[in-house]
Design a protein around this motif. Sequence first.
Motif, PDB file in Angstrom:
ATOM      1  N   ASP A  15       5.214   8.601  10.379  1.00 13.61           N
ATOM      2  CA  ASP A  15       6.536   8.402  10.990  1.00 13.61           C
ATOM      3  C   ASP A  15       7.492   7.725  10.015  1.00 13.61           C
ATOM      4  O   ASP A  15       8.669   8.117   9.899  1.00 13.61           O
ATOM      5  N   ALA A  16       7.009   6.702   9.301  1.00 14.35           N
ATOM      6  CA  ALA A  16       7.863   5.986   8.349  1.00 14.35           C
ATOM      7  C   ALA A  16       8.288   6.887   7.203  1.00 14.35           C
ATOM      8  O   ALA A  16       9.443   6.833   6.748  1.00 14.35           O
ATOM      9  N   LEU A  17       7.384   7.735   6.730  1.00 18.92           N
ATOM     10  CA  LEU A  17       7.726   8.649   5.638  1.00 18.92           C
ATOM     11  C   LEU A  17       8.755   9.679   6.077  1.00 18.92           C
ATOM     12  O   LEU A  17       9.709   9.983   5.347  1.00 18.92           O
ATOM     13  N   HIS A  19       0.807  -1.216   0.000  1.00 17.93           N
ATOM     14  CA  HIS A  19       0.000   0.000   0.000  1.00 17.93           C
ATOM     15  C   HIS A  19       0.846   1.274   0.000  1.00 17.93           C
ATOM     16  O   HIS A  19       0.369   2.316  -0.454  1.00 17.93           O
ATOM     17  N   VAL A  20       2.060   1.187   0.488  1.00 18.58           N
ATOM     18  CA  VAL A  20       2.959   2.337   0.444  1.00 18.58           C
ATOM     19  C   VAL A  20       4.402   1.861   0.571  1.00 18.58           C
ATOM     20  O   VAL A  20       4.697   0.941   1.340  1.00 18.58           O
ATOM     21  N   VAL A  21       5.278   2.468  -0.205  1.00 21.16           N
ATOM     22  CA  VAL A  21       6.722   2.253  -0.093  1.00 21.16           C
ATOM     23  C   VAL A  21       7.309   3.589   0.359  1.00 21.16           C
ATOM     24  O   VAL A  21       7.459   4.510  -0.439  1.00 21.16           O
ATOM     25  N   LEU A  62       7.875   6.978  -2.017  1.00 25.05           N
ATOM     26  CA  LEU A  62       6.979   8.132  -1.903  1.00 25.05           C
ATOM     27  C   LEU A  62       7.740   9.351  -1.395  1.00 25.05           C
ATOM     28  O   LEU A  62       7.486  10.483  -1.839  1.00 25.05           O
ATOM     29  N   ALA A  63       8.698   9.157  -0.491  1.00 27.91           N
ATOM     30  CA  ALA A  63       9.511  10.275  -0.005  1.00 27.91           C
ATOM     31  C   ALA A  63      10.299  10.903  -1.142  1.00 27.91           C
ATOM     32  O   ALA A  63      10.449  12.130  -1.212  1.00 27.91           O
ATOM     33  N   ALA A  93      10.958  12.215   3.994  1.00 25.88           N
ATOM     34  CA  ALA A  93       9.892  13.066   3.480  1.00 25.88           C
ATOM     35  C   ALA A  93       9.857  14.391   4.231  1.00 25.88           C
ATOM     36  O   ALA A  93      10.074  14.421   5.447  1.00 25.88           O
ATOM     37  N   PRO A  94       9.587  15.501   3.544  1.00 26.42           N
ATOM     38  CA  PRO A  94       9.496  16.796   4.221  1.00 26.42           C
ATOM     39  C   PRO A  94       8.388  16.771   5.271  1.00 26.42           C
ATOM     40  O   PRO A  94       7.220  16.504   4.937  1.00 26.42           O
ATOM     41  N   PRO A  95       8.692  17.026   6.535  1.00 29.61           N
ATOM     42  CA  PRO A  95       7.696  16.891   7.600  1.00 29.61           C
ATOM     43  C   PRO A  95       6.464  17.763   7.411  1.00 29.61           C
ATOM     44  O   PRO A  95       5.358  17.373   7.815  1.00 29.61           O
ATOM     45  N   ASP A  96       6.634  18.937   6.785  1.00 27.00           N
ATOM     46  CA  ASP A  96       5.501  19.851   6.665  1.00 27.00           C
ATOM     47  C   ASP A  96       4.534  19.473   5.556  1.00 27.00           C
ATOM     48  O   ASP A  96       3.488  20.110   5.403  1.00 27.00           O
ATOM     49  N   ARG A  97       4.843  18.421   4.791  1.00 23.72           N
ATOM     50  CA  ARG A  97       3.938  18.012   3.707  1.00 23.72           C
ATOM     51  C   ARG A  97       3.399  16.599   3.897  1.00 23.72           C
ATOM     52  O   ARG A  97       2.789  16.032   3.006  1.00 23.72           O
ATOM     53  N   VAL A  98       3.620  16.041   5.082  1.00 24.99           N
ATOM     54  CA  VAL A  98       3.098  14.721   5.431  1.00 24.99           C
ATOM     55  C   VAL A  98       2.250  14.893   6.681  1.00 24.99           C
ATOM     56  O   VAL A  98       2.750  15.243   7.751  1.00 24.99           O
ATOM     57  N   HIS A  99       0.951  14.663   6.549  1.00 22.15           N
ATOM     58  CA  HIS A  99      -0.005  15.013   7.598  1.00 22.15           C
ATOM     59  C   HIS A  99      -0.720  13.778   8.137  1.00 22.15           C
ATOM     60  O   HIS A  99      -1.178  12.926   7.368  1.00 22.15           O
ATOM     61  N   GLU A 100      -0.851  13.718   9.450  1.00 19.78           N
ATOM     62  CA  GLU A 100      -1.514  12.592  10.112  1.00 19.78           C
ATOM     63  C   GLU A 100      -3.029  12.733  10.052  1.00 19.78           C
ATOM     64  O   GLU A 100      -3.568  13.829  10.204  1.00 19.78           O
TER      65      GLU A 100
END
Length: 223
Positions: free
Chosen positions: A77-79, A51-53, A57-58, A84-91
């Motif tokens: 967390d994995a991304l 479902h995600v690598v 994706l990063a 991955a840029p923290p400000d563009r990955v949202h929980e």
Amino acid sequence: MTGIELTTWGHAGLRLERDGVRVVLDPGSFTDPAVLDGATAVLVTHGHPDHVVPERLAAVLDARPALTVRAPASVVDALRTAGAPPDRVHEVSPGDVLSVAGLPVRVLGGEHAEVHPQVPVPENVGYLVAGVLHPGDAWTPVPDDATVDVLALPVAGPWVRLGDAVDYAVRVAPRVAVPVHDAVLSDLGKGSVDRIAGGLVDRLLGRETYRRLEPGEALAVTG
């Protein structure tokens, strides 16, 4: 909401597109990486590699500064660990109501379906996006006030019993049920699933509902 096209890209990967805006769901290891070409936003149901690598994706996030991702906490967390840029990955969490790339999104669910009592159950969310339901790896309940136009129906995998898939499609009662999560099946296996599950879903709902899409074949979303 009209003007949305849905395409499948192998296994659990979907793309929703409207006016050049592309929202991608679950671009995992069994899905054609081209599903991410031109993506505006990505939604991930859970962290299993089909479902995600995270590293892949990063890298796409790094190359496309406007791209954003929404996912459960463990995937976020994995991304971030993968760069991955923290400000563009949202929980996201079940119960969230969002607007993603201009499309309404409801976050549903909570846990992955059980594979075996000895196998840990990870978090899993489903997404209802402008009438399209992607449940991830679970028979994600749908709120009573929600209408599903297109259901991405899982039909194979270590957690899937075909009878449960049929019952889920009947409970959700979408206009169209598109089989997904089937990369582990041969062509013969897919034909068997379509014949058995598709026949049952159509008969129990009393209308033609089950429809397999070829990769890249577009389906208009009308809900």
